[in-house]
Design an enzyme around this catalytic site. Structure first.
Site: not given
Ligand code: CMC
Length: 434
Positions: A312, A369
């Site tokens: 998140h 989720d």
């Molecule tokens: N699985 C594997 N790796 C992950 C995941 C995941 N679910 N989420 C983040 N990472 C890794 C990402 O690859 C990155 O790694 P590195 O530093 O090596 O490049 C690191 O963790 C940071 O990720 P980010 O994408 O920069 O983090 P963010 O804050 O931009 O993204 C997120 C947040 C929710 C989009 C992301 O965690 C994600 O894609 N999660 C899966 C989708 C999901 O469950 N979304 C629902 C969110 S809760 C409901 C809502 O509020 O919408």
């Protein structure tokens, strides 16, 4: 809304020897921000912040999140108390009007929701125009915008009374649209709203009743639906809420803003994640993979696979909503006597990920989720309706933010800047010479 508090402190930005003092603003829970409103005017520079990771877009008195401590409060009330003790309608009132309603206020609000549940009959024809395979999020977003055509008073600087009426209409009618889009997708007759039922019971009845036999509404299921909607009701400046505020800032109608919020929510990195979680679990089961080998694929960056329902932007500790839902999931499945192997798979994935260095070092925990899809599945809600359930829950939050921004009198249109990286000035070449 609390006025912003300017602290004694300031931040100094030094660019090419020229100093700019920027005030430091403090919120009611102590979070601080550097106010850079004068930056471009004084220095000619802007800030660059991909994904707005460090950017506050507004001040808001609606929802407080402490992502490090796993705290979520609506208007100061802990999510745990609200999920345990309130109804969704009460929480909607709290978010939108800033206080828990007393009995008379709740009665008036609920009566409004009951009285505005029908759609204009002309709208019913619109459902026939969609293919039965249409994603219900597309229908929900399009129909929400279409609703505005029946209420043109919402277009032109509506007064407070008109805004309250549009808020009631949106909260009540989107529930009807959601249920109708499901009925349309399975080819069953539409079940009209029933004024004798409460908000969530009415929704379940429109979804699952058929004209040919009685449908019994289980109060335990109604309670779980209330809880699911409450847990999704607001989450401060997420992608869809920021979208709603952006559209509001242009002066477009409340229906246009909520419709845009629904579209933003649809994506798999936002509200679409609940659908993606169930598809992921089904995919693992069908492939015969165990959760350990699936996690190996997730950790391999070349695969581009994410563990959906994990991670998140704000929570770097447990998502408090996920904790509540993990417990509800157990309760619902045992109440319904369901032994779903997907729940065991989800538990296994969670347990393994929580001790894996990849997830631990990146502070990746289950989010709201991760378990919601398993509950929806147990309630017989089809997979492509999962994100619609999220949207129904999030409507009060969107409305509260729309109203807060409108009531603040802020007239600044949201208009970020950019750093241009394209071609420098070029001479126009006629088509014969290209
Ligand atoms: N699985 C594997 N790796 C992950 C995941 C995941 N679910 N989420 C983040 N990472 C890794 C990402 O690859 C990155 O790694 P590195 O530093 O090596 O490049 C690191 O963790 C940071 O990720 P980010 O994408 O920069 O983090 P963010 O804050 O931009 O993204 C997120 C947040 C929710 C989009 C992301 O965690 C994600 O894609 N999660 C899966 C989708 C999901 O469950 N979304 C629902 C969110 S809760 C409901 C809502 O509020 O919408």
């Amino acid at each position: 809304m609390n006025a912003k508090t300017q602290t004694q402190a300031s931040a100094q930005i030094n660019i090419d020897g020229k100093d700019l003092q920027c005030p430091i603003i403090e919120g009611s829970e102590g979070e601080q921000a550097i106010d850079i409103a004068a930056l471009r005017k004084e220095t000619g520079m802007i800030t660059l912040d991909n994904g707005f990771v460090n950017t506050g877009s507004c001040q808001s008195a609606i929802t407080f999140i402490d992502g490090e401590k796993g705290i979520l409060r609506y208007r100061g009330y802990g999510i745990e108390d609200l999920a345990e003790r309130s109804t969704f309608v009460e929480v909607a009132y709290l978010l939108i009007y800033g206080k828990l309603p007393n009995k008379a206020e709740l009665e008036e609000f609920s009566t409004g929701l009951t009285n505005h549940s029908l759609l204009h009959e002309d709208m019913i024809h619109l459902f026939a125009g969609y293919p039965s395979s249409a994603h219900p999020m597309a229908i929900l977003s399009a129909m929400t915008c279409s609703l505005s055509t029946y209420y043109p008073k919402s277009y032109d600087t509506p007064d407070d009374e008109q805004v309250d009426l549009d808020i009631i209409r949106i909260l009540s009618k989107l529930r009807t649209i959601a249920a109708f889009s499901y009925k349309k997708s399975i080819g069953q007759p539409l079940i009209y709203p029933d004024n004798s039922l409460t908000y969530c019971s009415n929704f379940l009845n429109m979804m699952f009743a058929v004209p040919t036999e009685p449908y019994e509404i289980d109060p335990d299921i109604v309670r779980v639906v209330n809880q699911l909607l409450i847990l999704h009701a607001d989450h401060e400046q997420n992608c869809s809420t920021s979208t709603v505020r952006t559209v509001q800032s242009s002066g477009a109608s409340i229906y246009a803003a909520i419709s845009a919020g629904i579209s933003a929510l649809w994506g798999p990195l936002h509200g679409g994640a609940n659908q993606a979680v169930l598809e992921m679990l089904n995919g693992i089961q069908a492939s015969g993979d165990d959760y350990k080998s699936f996690l190996t694929k997730v950790k391999d960056k070349k695969t581009n696979i994410r563990l959906m329902g994990f991670g998140h932007r704000v929570y770097k500790n447990f998502d408090p909503r996920a904790k509540i839902l993990a417990q509800s999931c157990e309760k619902v499945l045992s109440k319904l006597g369901i032994n779903d192997p997907l729940l065991d798979l989800a538990r296994g994935l969670e347990e393994e990920a929580l001790k894996d260095e990849y997830f631990v070092s990146r502070n990746l925990y289950p989010n709201v989720d991760f378990y919601s899809g398993i509950i929806y599945k147990a309630l017989n809600i089809p997979v492509d309706m999962f994100t619609v359930m999220f949207a129904l829950g999030r409507i009060p939050g969107w409305l509260a933010h729309w109203k807060e921004q409108r009531d603040s009198g802020a007239k600044k249109i949201f208009r970020p800047r950019q750093i241009y990286t394209g071609a420098n000035e070029q001479e126009y070449v006629s088509i014969e010479q290209r």
